[in-house]
Write a protein that holds these residues in place. Structure first.
Motif, short mmCIF file in Angstrom:
data_model
loop_
_atom_site.label_atom_id
_atom_site.label_comp_id
_atom_site.label_asym_id
_atom_site.label_seq_id
_atom_site.Cartn_x
_atom_site.Cartn_y
_atom_site.Cartn_z
N VAL A 146 29.32 54.46 32.53
CA VAL A 146 29.82 54.94 31.26
C VAL A 146 30.97 55.89 31.57
CG1 VAL A 146 29.28 56.30 29.19
CG2 VAL A 146 27.57 54.74 30.14
N VAL A 199 40.16 53.83 26.09
CA VAL A 199 38.86 53.17 25.90
C VAL A 199 38.94 51.72 26.38
CG1 VAL A 199 37.19 52.37 24.18
CG2 VAL A 199 38.21 54.65 23.96
N LEU A 245 36.91 49.92 29.53
CA LEU A 245 36.02 48.77 29.31
C LEU A 245 36.52 47.54 30.05
CD1 LEU A 245 35.31 49.28 25.50
CD2 LEU A 245 33.81 49.87 27.43
N LYS A 296 30.63 49.99 30.95
CA LYS A 296 29.74 49.41 29.95
C LYS A 296 29.86 50.10 28.60
CE LYS A 296 27.83 46.63 32.93
NZ LYS A 296 28.66 45.52 33.28
N ASN A 297 30.35 51.35 28.61
CA ASN A 297 30.48 52.10 27.37
C ASN A 297 31.44 53.25 27.59
OD1 ASN A 297 29.95 52.77 24.66
ND2 ASN A 297 27.76 52.38 24.92
N PHE A 298 31.80 53.93 26.52
CA PHE A 298 32.76 55.02 26.56
C PHE A 298 32.22 56.17 25.73
CE2 PHE A 298 36.50 57.45 25.52
CZ PHE A 298 37.27 57.35 26.66
N LEU A 299 32.32 57.38 26.25
CA LEU A 299 31.82 58.58 25.58
C LEU A 299 32.96 59.56 25.40
CD1 LEU A 299 29.31 60.15 24.60
CD2 LEU A 299 28.98 60.90 26.93
N ILE A 358 24.31 57.35 23.68
CA ILE A 358 25.17 56.42 24.42
C ILE A 358 24.41 55.80 25.59
CG2 ILE A 358 27.17 56.29 25.97
CD1 ILE A 358 28.03 56.21 23.11
N THR A 374 21.82 53.29 24.26
CA THR A 374 22.52 52.09 23.77
C THR A 374 22.99 51.24 24.94
OG1 THR A 374 23.26 53.27 21.79
CG2 THR A 374 24.48 51.29 22.41
N THR A 375 23.55 51.88 25.94
CA THR A 375 24.08 51.16 27.10
C THR A 375 22.97 50.47 27.87
OG1 THR A 375 25.89 52.76 27.25
CG2 THR A 375 25.46 51.40 29.19
N SER A 386 21.31 47.47 26.15
CA SER A 386 22.15 46.26 26.02
C SER A 386 22.21 45.46 27.31
CB SER A 386 23.57 46.65 25.59
OG SER A 386 24.24 47.33 26.64
#
Length: 72
Positions: free
Chosen positions: A29, A40, A44, A49-52, A64, A67-68, A71
């Motif tokens: 992340v 962002v 990715l 896998k995600n961005f905070l 976050i 969620t990550t 998934s």
């Protein structure tokens, strides 16, 4: 793994590239206070896998991460 986009020495996206070269299944992340669409999408596209978006509070971080992980 949690990486900041701006880090001393080697930037976060470059670090992410090295990590992904070692393990394409790494779960990373990215975080930044500069939440521009380019930042962002760059993170990715590089394999995050995600961005905070910073500033990070405990609830936002947990959300976050949950969620990550869910998934995967």
């Amino acid at each position: 793994m949690l990486l900041d986009i701006i880090m001393p020495g080697m930037g976060g996206v470059e670090t992410l590239g090295h990590i992904m070269a070692l393990d394409k299944n790494a779960v990373v992340v990215m975080a930044s206070s500069m939440g521009t669409e380019d930042a962002v999408q760059g993170a990715l596209k590089a394999g995050a896998k995600n961005f905070l978006l910073k500033p990070i509070d405990q609830d936002g971080l947990l959300k976050i991460l949950r969620t990550t992980v869910s998934s995967l």
